[in-house]
Design an enzyme around this catalytic site. Structure first.
Site, PDB file in Angstrom:
ATOM      1  N   HIS A  57       0.857  -1.184   0.000  1.00 30.67           N
ATOM      2  CA  HIS A  57       0.000   0.000   0.000  1.00 30.67           C
ATOM      3  C   HIS A  57       0.896   1.238   0.000  1.00 30.67           C
ATOM      4  CE1 HIS A  57      -3.844  -1.981   1.865  1.00 30.67           C
ATOM      5  NE2 HIS A  57      -3.322  -2.707   0.888  1.00 30.67           N
ATOM      6  N   GLU A  59       1.091   3.829   1.846  1.00 31.62           N
ATOM      7  CA  GLU A  59       1.640   4.215   3.147  1.00 31.62           C
ATOM      8  C   GLU A  59       2.824   3.338   3.530  1.00 31.62           C
ATOM      9  OE1 GLU A  59      -1.537   3.470   2.292  1.00 31.62           O
ATOM     10  OE2 GLU A  59      -2.923   4.166   3.841  1.00 31.62           O
ATOM     11  N   CYS A  87      -6.049   1.842   6.089  1.00 31.11           N
ATOM     12  CA  CYS A  87      -6.638   0.592   6.546  1.00 31.11           C
ATOM     13  C   CYS A  87      -5.959   0.129   7.846  1.00 31.11           C
ATOM     14  CB  CYS A  87      -6.479  -0.483   5.470  1.00 31.11           C
ATOM     15  SG  CYS A  87      -4.766  -1.050   5.241  1.00 31.11           S
ATOM     16  N   CYS A  90      -2.096  -0.517   7.535  1.00 37.55           N
ATOM     17  CA  CYS A  90      -1.293   0.700   7.442  1.00 37.55           C
ATOM     18  C   CYS A  90      -1.264   1.463   8.762  1.00 37.55           C
ATOM     19  CB  CYS A  90      -1.800   1.563   6.297  1.00 37.55           C
ATOM     20  SG  CYS A  90      -1.505   0.792   4.680  1.00 37.55           S
TER      21      CYS A  90
END
Length: 153
Positions: A57, A59, A87, A90
């Protein structure tokens, strides 16, 4: 002393440019940057498909980049800017990395755990607290996401 709205918007624009890169690569258009003392420390964009990595992801990619540059898995006194509410994975990574502050653009009503489905970063049981602020350039981020998913239908 915290950053001004103008500074938040400057860094979010950089994250939005990275989101555009993700979208151009066929990934969900999400971008992130990690900033330390007004300087870019790391950046990332969604790369789960290209990297064949469910943890890639924006992040996490940005935190990995920042940790490599800082030569430290801890990122104290940093701010992470991301174009979509994070999410669970993260947010957990931010807590472990000791990110000081999160600034995100759009809310994620299905999987966002900062304020949409729950308030993970506000839980007192964790050994680190991440301050957060949402809504910075939210419309710009939402427009990118809506266009991306509309094109895929």
């Amino acid at each position: 002393m915290g950053a001004s709205l103008q500074q938040h918007e400057q860094w979010m624009r950089r994250a939005l440019a990275l989101a555009d890169r993700a979208g151009n690569e066929g990934e969900v258009p999400i971008g992130a940057v990690v900033v330390y003392q007004g300087e870019l420390l790391g950046e990332g964009w969604n790369q789960v498909i290209a990297a064949q990595d469910p943890t890639a992801h924006a992040e996490v990619v940005a935190m990995r980049d920042a940790a490599r540059v800082a030569a430290n898995y801890r990122l104290p006194d940093t701010t992470l800017y991301v174009t979509l509410e994070p999410c669970t994975m993260c947010c957990g990574a931010m807590i472990h990395a000791r990110i000081a502050q999160l600034v995100f653009a759009a809310r994620e009503p299905k999987a966002g755990v900062v304020c949409s489905t729950c308030t993970m970063l506000d839980e007192p049981r964790y050994n680190h607290s991440v301050r957060w602020q949402g809504g910075v350039l939210a419309e710009d981020s939402s427009a990118r996401l809506q266009a991306f998913f509309k094109a895929r239908r």
